[in-house]
Design an enzyme around this catalytic site. Structure first.
Site, PDB file in Angstrom:
ATOM      1  CG  ASP A   1      -1.912  -1.141   1.213  1.00  0.00           C
ATOM      2  OD1 ASP A   1      -2.352  -1.521   0.121  1.00  0.00           O
ATOM      3  OD2 ASP A   1      -2.230  -1.652   2.303  1.00  0.00           O
ATOM      4  CE  LYS A   2      -1.471   7.521  -0.192  1.00  0.00           C
ATOM      5  NZ  LYS A   2      -0.886   8.359   0.920  1.00  0.00           N
TER       6      LYS A   2
END
Length: 299
Positions: free
Chosen positions: A134-135
């Site tokens: 994820d970011k």
């Protein structure tokens, strides 16, 4: 491509994979889920067991050129050879272009660094990307430079042959020193952004071990046996200890100055698909993580 089933031989994904060896089972499973592999003209489940007389139609999508453009973005490269590259991704960097994130992604940086030497499996806007984080998750991840390596690593991922260990800090004091969460994960029906434990979800197994307990949080080591979307975040929420700073699963809890979830992909290991040698790398905890630990020490 059409296959007429002559005898029952287990699940649909396994049946097709035995007859189309140019693609990994995980890739073919995705085609089934996308409706590109049908049974008797109908979309089917991966777990369906073909019977004699069934007609399986298979459509392999053509590679689609990506709109992602090369950008000279510095990369923290921990290993690179002619087949693959391992990057230590900073928190806040999006892995591949998506709605609202068309520039500044890891893919943009890889296109600049690797040029045309990236796999194009799946024909999506993710050249080289065989798995993602994820970011706001930091740490180690691998990208592929050719389709052969991509297919082999995708198969290794599906067989749990790529080991990944994470560090995370969760809210509350976790009681047991070690534990295993074995609970299926699927997309939430009430909030499509979230993944939740649900009976009809995919099998998901997370192992955890306490590193240190604080008055209001616990530092954990996490070993993933499976690799579902948001697996750590969803599983820790499920047992009542969501990840500190998580904007999706713990939006109303104290952030302790954190922006995004405190989750770091610290270790990755696997057997190199071409050389047969062990690949093992570990990364130091990033500054945002150690800063939080210092803050928790003072509470």
């Amino acid at each position: 491509m059409r296959i007429e089933v002559e005898a029952a031989e287990g699940r649909l994904d396994s049946y097709v994979a035995k007859r189309i060896t140019d693609y990994s089972r995980s890739y073919l499973s995705q085609l089934i889920s996308d409706g590109l592999i049908t049974v008797n003209g109908n979309k089917s489940k991966v777990s369906y067991k073909p019977v004699k007389g069934d007609v399986i139609d298979i459509t392999i999508p053509e590679p689609v050129n990506t709109d992602a453009l090369p950008e000279e973005i510095p990369l923290n490269i921990v290993y690179e050879d002619e087949d693959l590259i391992i990057i230590n991704k900073p928190q806040g960097m999006v892995v591949h272009p998506a709605c609202g994130h068309h520039e500044g992604t890891l893919v943009n940086a890889l296109l600049s660094h690797c040029g045309d030497d990236l796999s194009d499996i799946n024909g999506v806007i993710r050249p080289g990307i065989v798995h993602r984080i994820d970011k706001d998750t930091s740490g180690l991840m691998v990208a592929c430079k050719n389709n052969e390596t991509h297919l082999k690593l995708a198969e290794m991922l599906s067989k749990h042959e790529i080991k990944r260990q994470y560090r995370t800090v969760v809210y509350g004091v976790v009681g047991p020193e070690k534990g295993t969460i074995n609970a299926p994960i699927g997309r939430s029906s009430s909030d499509r952004r979230k993944m939740v434990v649900t009976e009809d979800g995919k099998p998901s197994i997370t192992h955890f071990e306490v590193v240190k307990r604080y008055s209001k949080a616990t530092d954990l080591k996490i070993d993933l046996e499976t690799g579902r979307t948001h697996q750590i975040r969803a599983h820790m929420t499920y047992i009542g200890h969501p990840v500190v700073g998580d904007p999706l699963y713990a939006s109303k809890k104290a952030k302790y100055g954190m922006i995004g979830q405190v989750l770091h992909s610290q270790t990755i290991s696997f057997i190199h698909p071409r050389t047969g040698k062990e690949i093992y790398f570990t990364s130091e905890l990033p500054e945002y993580y150690t800063k939080l630990l210092s803050t928790l020490d003072e509470l």
